[in-house]
Enzyme design. Structure first.
Site, mmCIF file in Angstrom:
data_model
loop_
_atom_site.group_PDB
_atom_site.id
_atom_site.type_symbol
_atom_site.label_atom_id
_atom_site.label_comp_id
_atom_site.label_asym_id
_atom_site.label_seq_id
_atom_site.Cartn_x
_atom_site.Cartn_y
_atom_site.Cartn_z
ATOM 1 N N SER A 28 -27.631 17.145 48.192
ATOM 2 C CA SER A 28 -26.350 16.535 47.840
ATOM 3 C C SER A 28 -26.498 15.285 46.989
ATOM 4 C CB SER A 28 -25.560 16.195 49.110
ATOM 5 O OG SER A 28 -26.324 15.359 49.967
ATOM 6 N N ASN A 94 -32.667 16.193 54.070
ATOM 7 C CA ASN A 94 -32.001 16.927 55.142
ATOM 8 C C ASN A 94 -32.978 17.393 56.215
ATOM 9 O OD1 ASN A 94 -29.211 16.853 54.290
ATOM 10 N ND2 ASN A 94 -29.838 18.143 52.579
ATOM 11 N N ASP A 175 -19.433 7.653 54.207
ATOM 12 C CA ASP A 175 -20.413 8.218 55.143
ATOM 13 C C ASP A 175 -21.712 7.416 55.192
ATOM 14 O OD1 ASP A 175 -21.659 8.867 52.746
ATOM 15 O OD2 ASP A 175 -21.369 11.026 52.947
#
Length: 200
Positions: A28, A94, A175
């Site tokens: 991302s 991740n 976030d």
């Protein structure tokens, strides 16, 4: 098509024009999560290449949420599709955030590096760092993966993608993980010196 994209103000991220290609395999952070695609650092890199290194284009094969396992499973098809001269591997964040096995992450990244090299492409490995709450053994091992792989395979290494903005809370979305649009040029400019020698 390339002309239409340019007139619309959009970067040409992949072109079948005989240009040499930089393939970006990322998550991302490279897929412009929460932003317009043209605002992300990869799109900004495509613009910089177009102006400063004519004849080079960028193919952005980044996927939000991607792990190294996903990247390793896709690398062969992306290499075949784009025939890149340079591959930028920005994966692992991740894996780390999920606490995945470090040896598996190492193996997946190594598979991507080897596949890229075997396809005749040079590699820029882009590293990441984890919050301290994952514990020193895991966080240090996570960072060491990138260093060891770069050394073992003579790949270029950018140790920490977010280094220019890591301590600036305003540089991140709500976030606290993904950079805002205003921070993307700093990421592009951080990657550029590491990428530049691979373009010669």
């Amino acid at each position: 098509m390339a002309l239409l994209l340019a007139l619309a103000g959009l970067p040409v991220l992949a072109a079948d024009t005989g240009e040499r290609t930089v393939l970006v395999m990322g998550d991302s952070l490279s897929a412009a999560y929460g932003l317009a695609p043209r605002e992300g650092w990869v799109a900004l890199l495509a613009e910089k290449l177009r102006s400063e290194r004519p004849g080079w284009s960028v193919a952005n094969a980044s996927i939000s949420g991607e792990t190294t396992a996903g990247g390793a499973s896709r690398i062969a098809s992306e290499l075949a599709r784009h025939s890149p001269e340079v591959v930028v591997i920005e994966l692992g964040a991740n894996d780390g955030l999920r606490g995945l096995d470090l040896a598996q992450t190492h193996g997946n990244l190594e598979r991507m590096i080897r596949a890229s090299n075997e396809a005749g492409a040079r590699v820029l490995l882009v590293g990441m760092r984890l919050p301290p709450n994952y514990g020193p053994q895991y966080t240090e091992g996570f960072e060491r993966n990138f260093v060891e792989l770069a050394q073992a395979h003579q790949a270029a290494l950018l140790p920490f993608l977010l280094e220019p903005i890591a301590l600036d809370r305003d540089a991140f979305q709500a976030d606290n993980l993904h950079p805002v649009a205003e921070a993307q040029p700093k990421l592009r400019d951080h990657v550029w010196p590491a990428l530049l020698p691979l373009l010669d």
